[in-house]
Design an enzyme around this catalytic site. Structure first.
Site, PDB file in Angstrom:
ATOM      1  N   SER A 224       6.070   6.902  -1.777  1.00 41.59           N
ATOM      2  CA  SER A 224       4.814   7.435  -1.269  1.00 41.59           C
ATOM      3  C   SER A 224       3.823   6.286  -1.073  1.00 41.59           C
ATOM      4  O   SER A 224       4.124   5.324  -0.368  1.00 41.59           O
ATOM      5  CB  SER A 224       4.283   8.511  -2.220  1.00 41.59           C
ATOM      6  OG  SER A 224       3.333   9.321  -1.601  1.00 41.59           O
ATOM      7  N   ASP A 464       9.320  16.736   4.468  1.00 37.91           N
ATOM      8  CA  ASP A 464       8.113  16.177   3.875  1.00 37.91           C
ATOM      9  C   ASP A 464       7.041  16.041   4.951  1.00 37.91           C
ATOM     10  O   ASP A 464       7.252  15.358   5.956  1.00 37.91           O
ATOM     11  CB  ASP A 464       8.437  14.810   3.274  1.00 37.91           C
ATOM     12  CG  ASP A 464       7.216  14.071   2.763  1.00 37.91           C
ATOM     13  OD1 ASP A 464       6.164  14.711   2.563  1.00 37.91           O
ATOM     14  OD2 ASP A 464       7.316  12.839   2.562  1.00 37.91           O
ATOM     15  N   HIS A 489       9.805  14.842  -0.227  1.00 32.76           N
ATOM     16  CA  HIS A 489       9.061  13.638  -0.573  1.00 32.76           C
ATOM     17  C   HIS A 489       9.725  12.863  -1.714  1.00 32.76           C
ATOM     18  O   HIS A 489       9.853  13.377  -2.826  1.00 32.76           O
ATOM     19  CB  HIS A 489       7.640  14.045  -0.964  1.00 32.76           C
ATOM     20  CG  HIS A 489       6.633  12.948  -0.897  1.00 32.76           C
ATOM     21  ND1 HIS A 489       6.273  12.318   0.275  1.00 32.76           N
ATOM     22  CD2 HIS A 489       5.880  12.368  -1.868  1.00 32.76           C
ATOM     23  CE1 HIS A 489       5.344  11.421   0.032  1.00 32.76           C
ATOM     24  NE2 HIS A 489       5.098  11.418  -1.263  1.00 32.76           N
TER      25      HIS A 489
END
Length: 533
Positions: A224, A464, A489
């Site tokens: 991320s 995601d 994710h």
């Protein structure tokens, strides 16, 4: 010097009993007093923004089901490492980019090492470095990664595992508590991504020197926001990192890199694919919430219908809470639970027995069936680490504005102008919307990196919502996009399960094979290099 001697020496030199104020003996009293006086005189209020959550695993709503959590319960996460992990602190420079007396001030930055499977410096065995992101190591990164891709594959690579905490998170907050740091205009100025990756460069360089591992190749890994950092680290410090695995890294989620914010469109697509009736129920619910809220005692009615822990202060509070659950569900829609399917199943099953608000509430309850009430303000508590990312969002991590596509969520009519006003009101400074793309790049990334970068894996799962802001096509033979249609994710870098679908197993295998190829090529280059010396 072998590993045992080196680690022993490191423990002695770092004096782990010291906390970050303990480092102050290295400073002159005048410098420290000057800096702390400036800090104490510049505290301003800080208000977080309601933004899509980043992070390695389920966001605040899925982790707690949006339920009220006491401070004592929040502290149940162990601040001690799991087996084979050891905690250290590094005396980190406050400001890497200036030469004022205050910039030499140091604070203690936490990092964690797992040396169980390391082949050692004599074998030039690799070092895998996990770059911490917007969370404490033990609330997020190590808690997940100690059973994840790195730990599971350390024996294969004979790798040393290092996890470094991001400055201003966890135990790596300079000088004061996080609550005071995030409210502090002077200290907060050192809280940015460029300083963070310079921190990582300093820690890695220090460790390689201490362990005499000069020729051990370094692979940086992040998920991320941490995946963005891994990408930028490889581009800014190619002499330190051989390669980077950037999982679910929305490196294009910046003003100027993309014309639109497609996050909400992907959320909506995920729900529509799960159930069209569920999609339409959610889409129609916002106007119904507004309608009830406008009635006498409407907010009280909504608080009762959704069993909120406290009376809501407005319809926006409730709508933000509900949309946060849906966004988290889409972002972390992973097997075996598949929260999007779980929510839609609950909404659809309630269709014949209740009105639209009852159906939406059934979807909320599906995320956590054991709770007596739901805390709609859990993500709005000042002084929490969500404020840290809110500051980063307000200063440099400025996303695109404007939407397109069919969305089940209320349209976000935010503009850069009103966003800027909000940031000024909260922090006293405007955002720099073009700084990330100026400093790290992003615009026309395929054209730019084709001849410049190398050894980066951009991994994504197309379920995601942040994948819309990721790199989804190979840029070159060594900058690769590895994605799965059904992935979510950061799913590829969390722990494997015997029940993992084959597409996930194959994604991880391909990533590891690519990294193995980088290391083999490096060893061949190293051998040739040594022969010419």
């Amino acid at each position: 010097m072998d590993w045992d001697d080196s680690i022993s020496l490191q423990r002695k030199e770092m004096n782990l009993d010291k906390y970050w104020f303990g480092v102050c003996h290295e400073l002159s009293n005048n410098k420290l007093v000057s800096l702390l006086s400036l800090i104490s005189s510049t505290i301003v209020s800080a208000k977080p923004y309601n933004i899509p959550s980043l992070g390695l695993s389920g966001g605040i709503f899925l982790k707690g089901g949006g339920t009220k959590t006491t401070k004592a319960a929040a502290q149940t996460n162990a601040e001690t490492p799991k087996n084979d992990y050891e905690i250290f602190f590094y005396n980190q420079t406050l400001d890497h980019f200036s030469y004022t007396p205050e910039s030499y001030t140091t604070f203690q930055q936490r990092y964690v090492i797992n040396s169980k499977h390391w082949g050692g410096a004599k074998e030039n065995a690799p070092i895998f470095v996990y770059l911490g992101a917007e969370d404490s190591l033990f609330d997020g990164d190590v808690a997940d990664m100690s059973g994840g891709l790195l730990t599971e594959n350390a024996p294969r690579f004979k790798a040393l595992l290092v996890y470094i905490e991001h400055r201003f998170y966890g135990k790596s907050v300079p000088f004061v508590s996080f609550q005071n740091a995030i409210k502090n205009a002077t200290l907060r100025g050192y809280f940015n991504s460029a300083q963070a990756i310079a921190d990582y460069a300093s820690v890695i360089t220090y460790l390689k020197e201490k362990f005499s591992a000069h020729y051990s190749p370094v692979i940086v890994i992040g998920g991320s926001y941490g995946g963005m950092l891994a990408t930028w680290f490889r581009l800014k410090y190619p002499h330190i990192a051989l390669g980077a695995l950037a999982s679910s890294a929305p490196v294009l989620f910046f003003h100027g890199a993309l014309p639109y914010n497609e996050y909400y469109a992907v959320v909506s697509k995920d729900f529509k694919q799960a159930s069209k009736s569920c999609f339409h129920t959610i889409k129609n619910s916002w106007s119904e919430i507004n309608k009830v809220a406008s009635q006498p005692n409407g907010l009280s009615i909504l608080s009762q219908r959704f069993k909120t822990c406290s009376p809501i202060n407005g319809s926006e509070e409730l709508k933000d809470f509900i949309s946060g659950i849906f966004m988290d569900a889409a972002q972390y829609n992973s097997p075996p639970k598949y929260p999007v399917t779980m929510i839609c199943r609950a909404i659809d099953r309630a269709s014949n027995t209740t009105d639209i608000l009852g159906r939406i509430f059934a979807g909320v309850v599906a995320t956590n069936k054991t709770k007596e009430c739901f805390d709609t303000r859990q993500n709005l508590t000042s002084g929490t680490e969500s404020d840290g990312y809110a500051w980063q969002r307000c200063s440099e991590l400025v996303g695109p504005f404007g939407e397109r596509g069919d969305t089940m969520l209320e349209r976000d009519n935010s503009t850069l102008s009103n966003f800027t006003n909000g940031c000024i009101n909260s922090y006293g400074v405007p955002p720099r919307p073009h700084w990330i793309t100026t400093y790290f790049g992003g615009k026309d990334i395929g054209l730019v990196l084709r001849r410049f970068g190398s050894n980066i894996i951009f991994s994504n799962g197309l379920k995601d919502p942040y994948s819309a802001s990721g790199v989804l096509k190979d840029i070159s033979d060594t900058i690769l996009a590895i994605h799965t249609v059904n992935g979510s994710h950061c799913l590829d870098i969390v722990g494997a399960s015997p029940n993992d679908p084959i597409w996930l197993v194959e994604q991880r295998k391909r990533e590891l094979d690519v990294i193995e190829g980088w290391i083999k090529t490096y060893y061949a280059d190293l051998s040739s290099f040594k022969k010419t010396k």
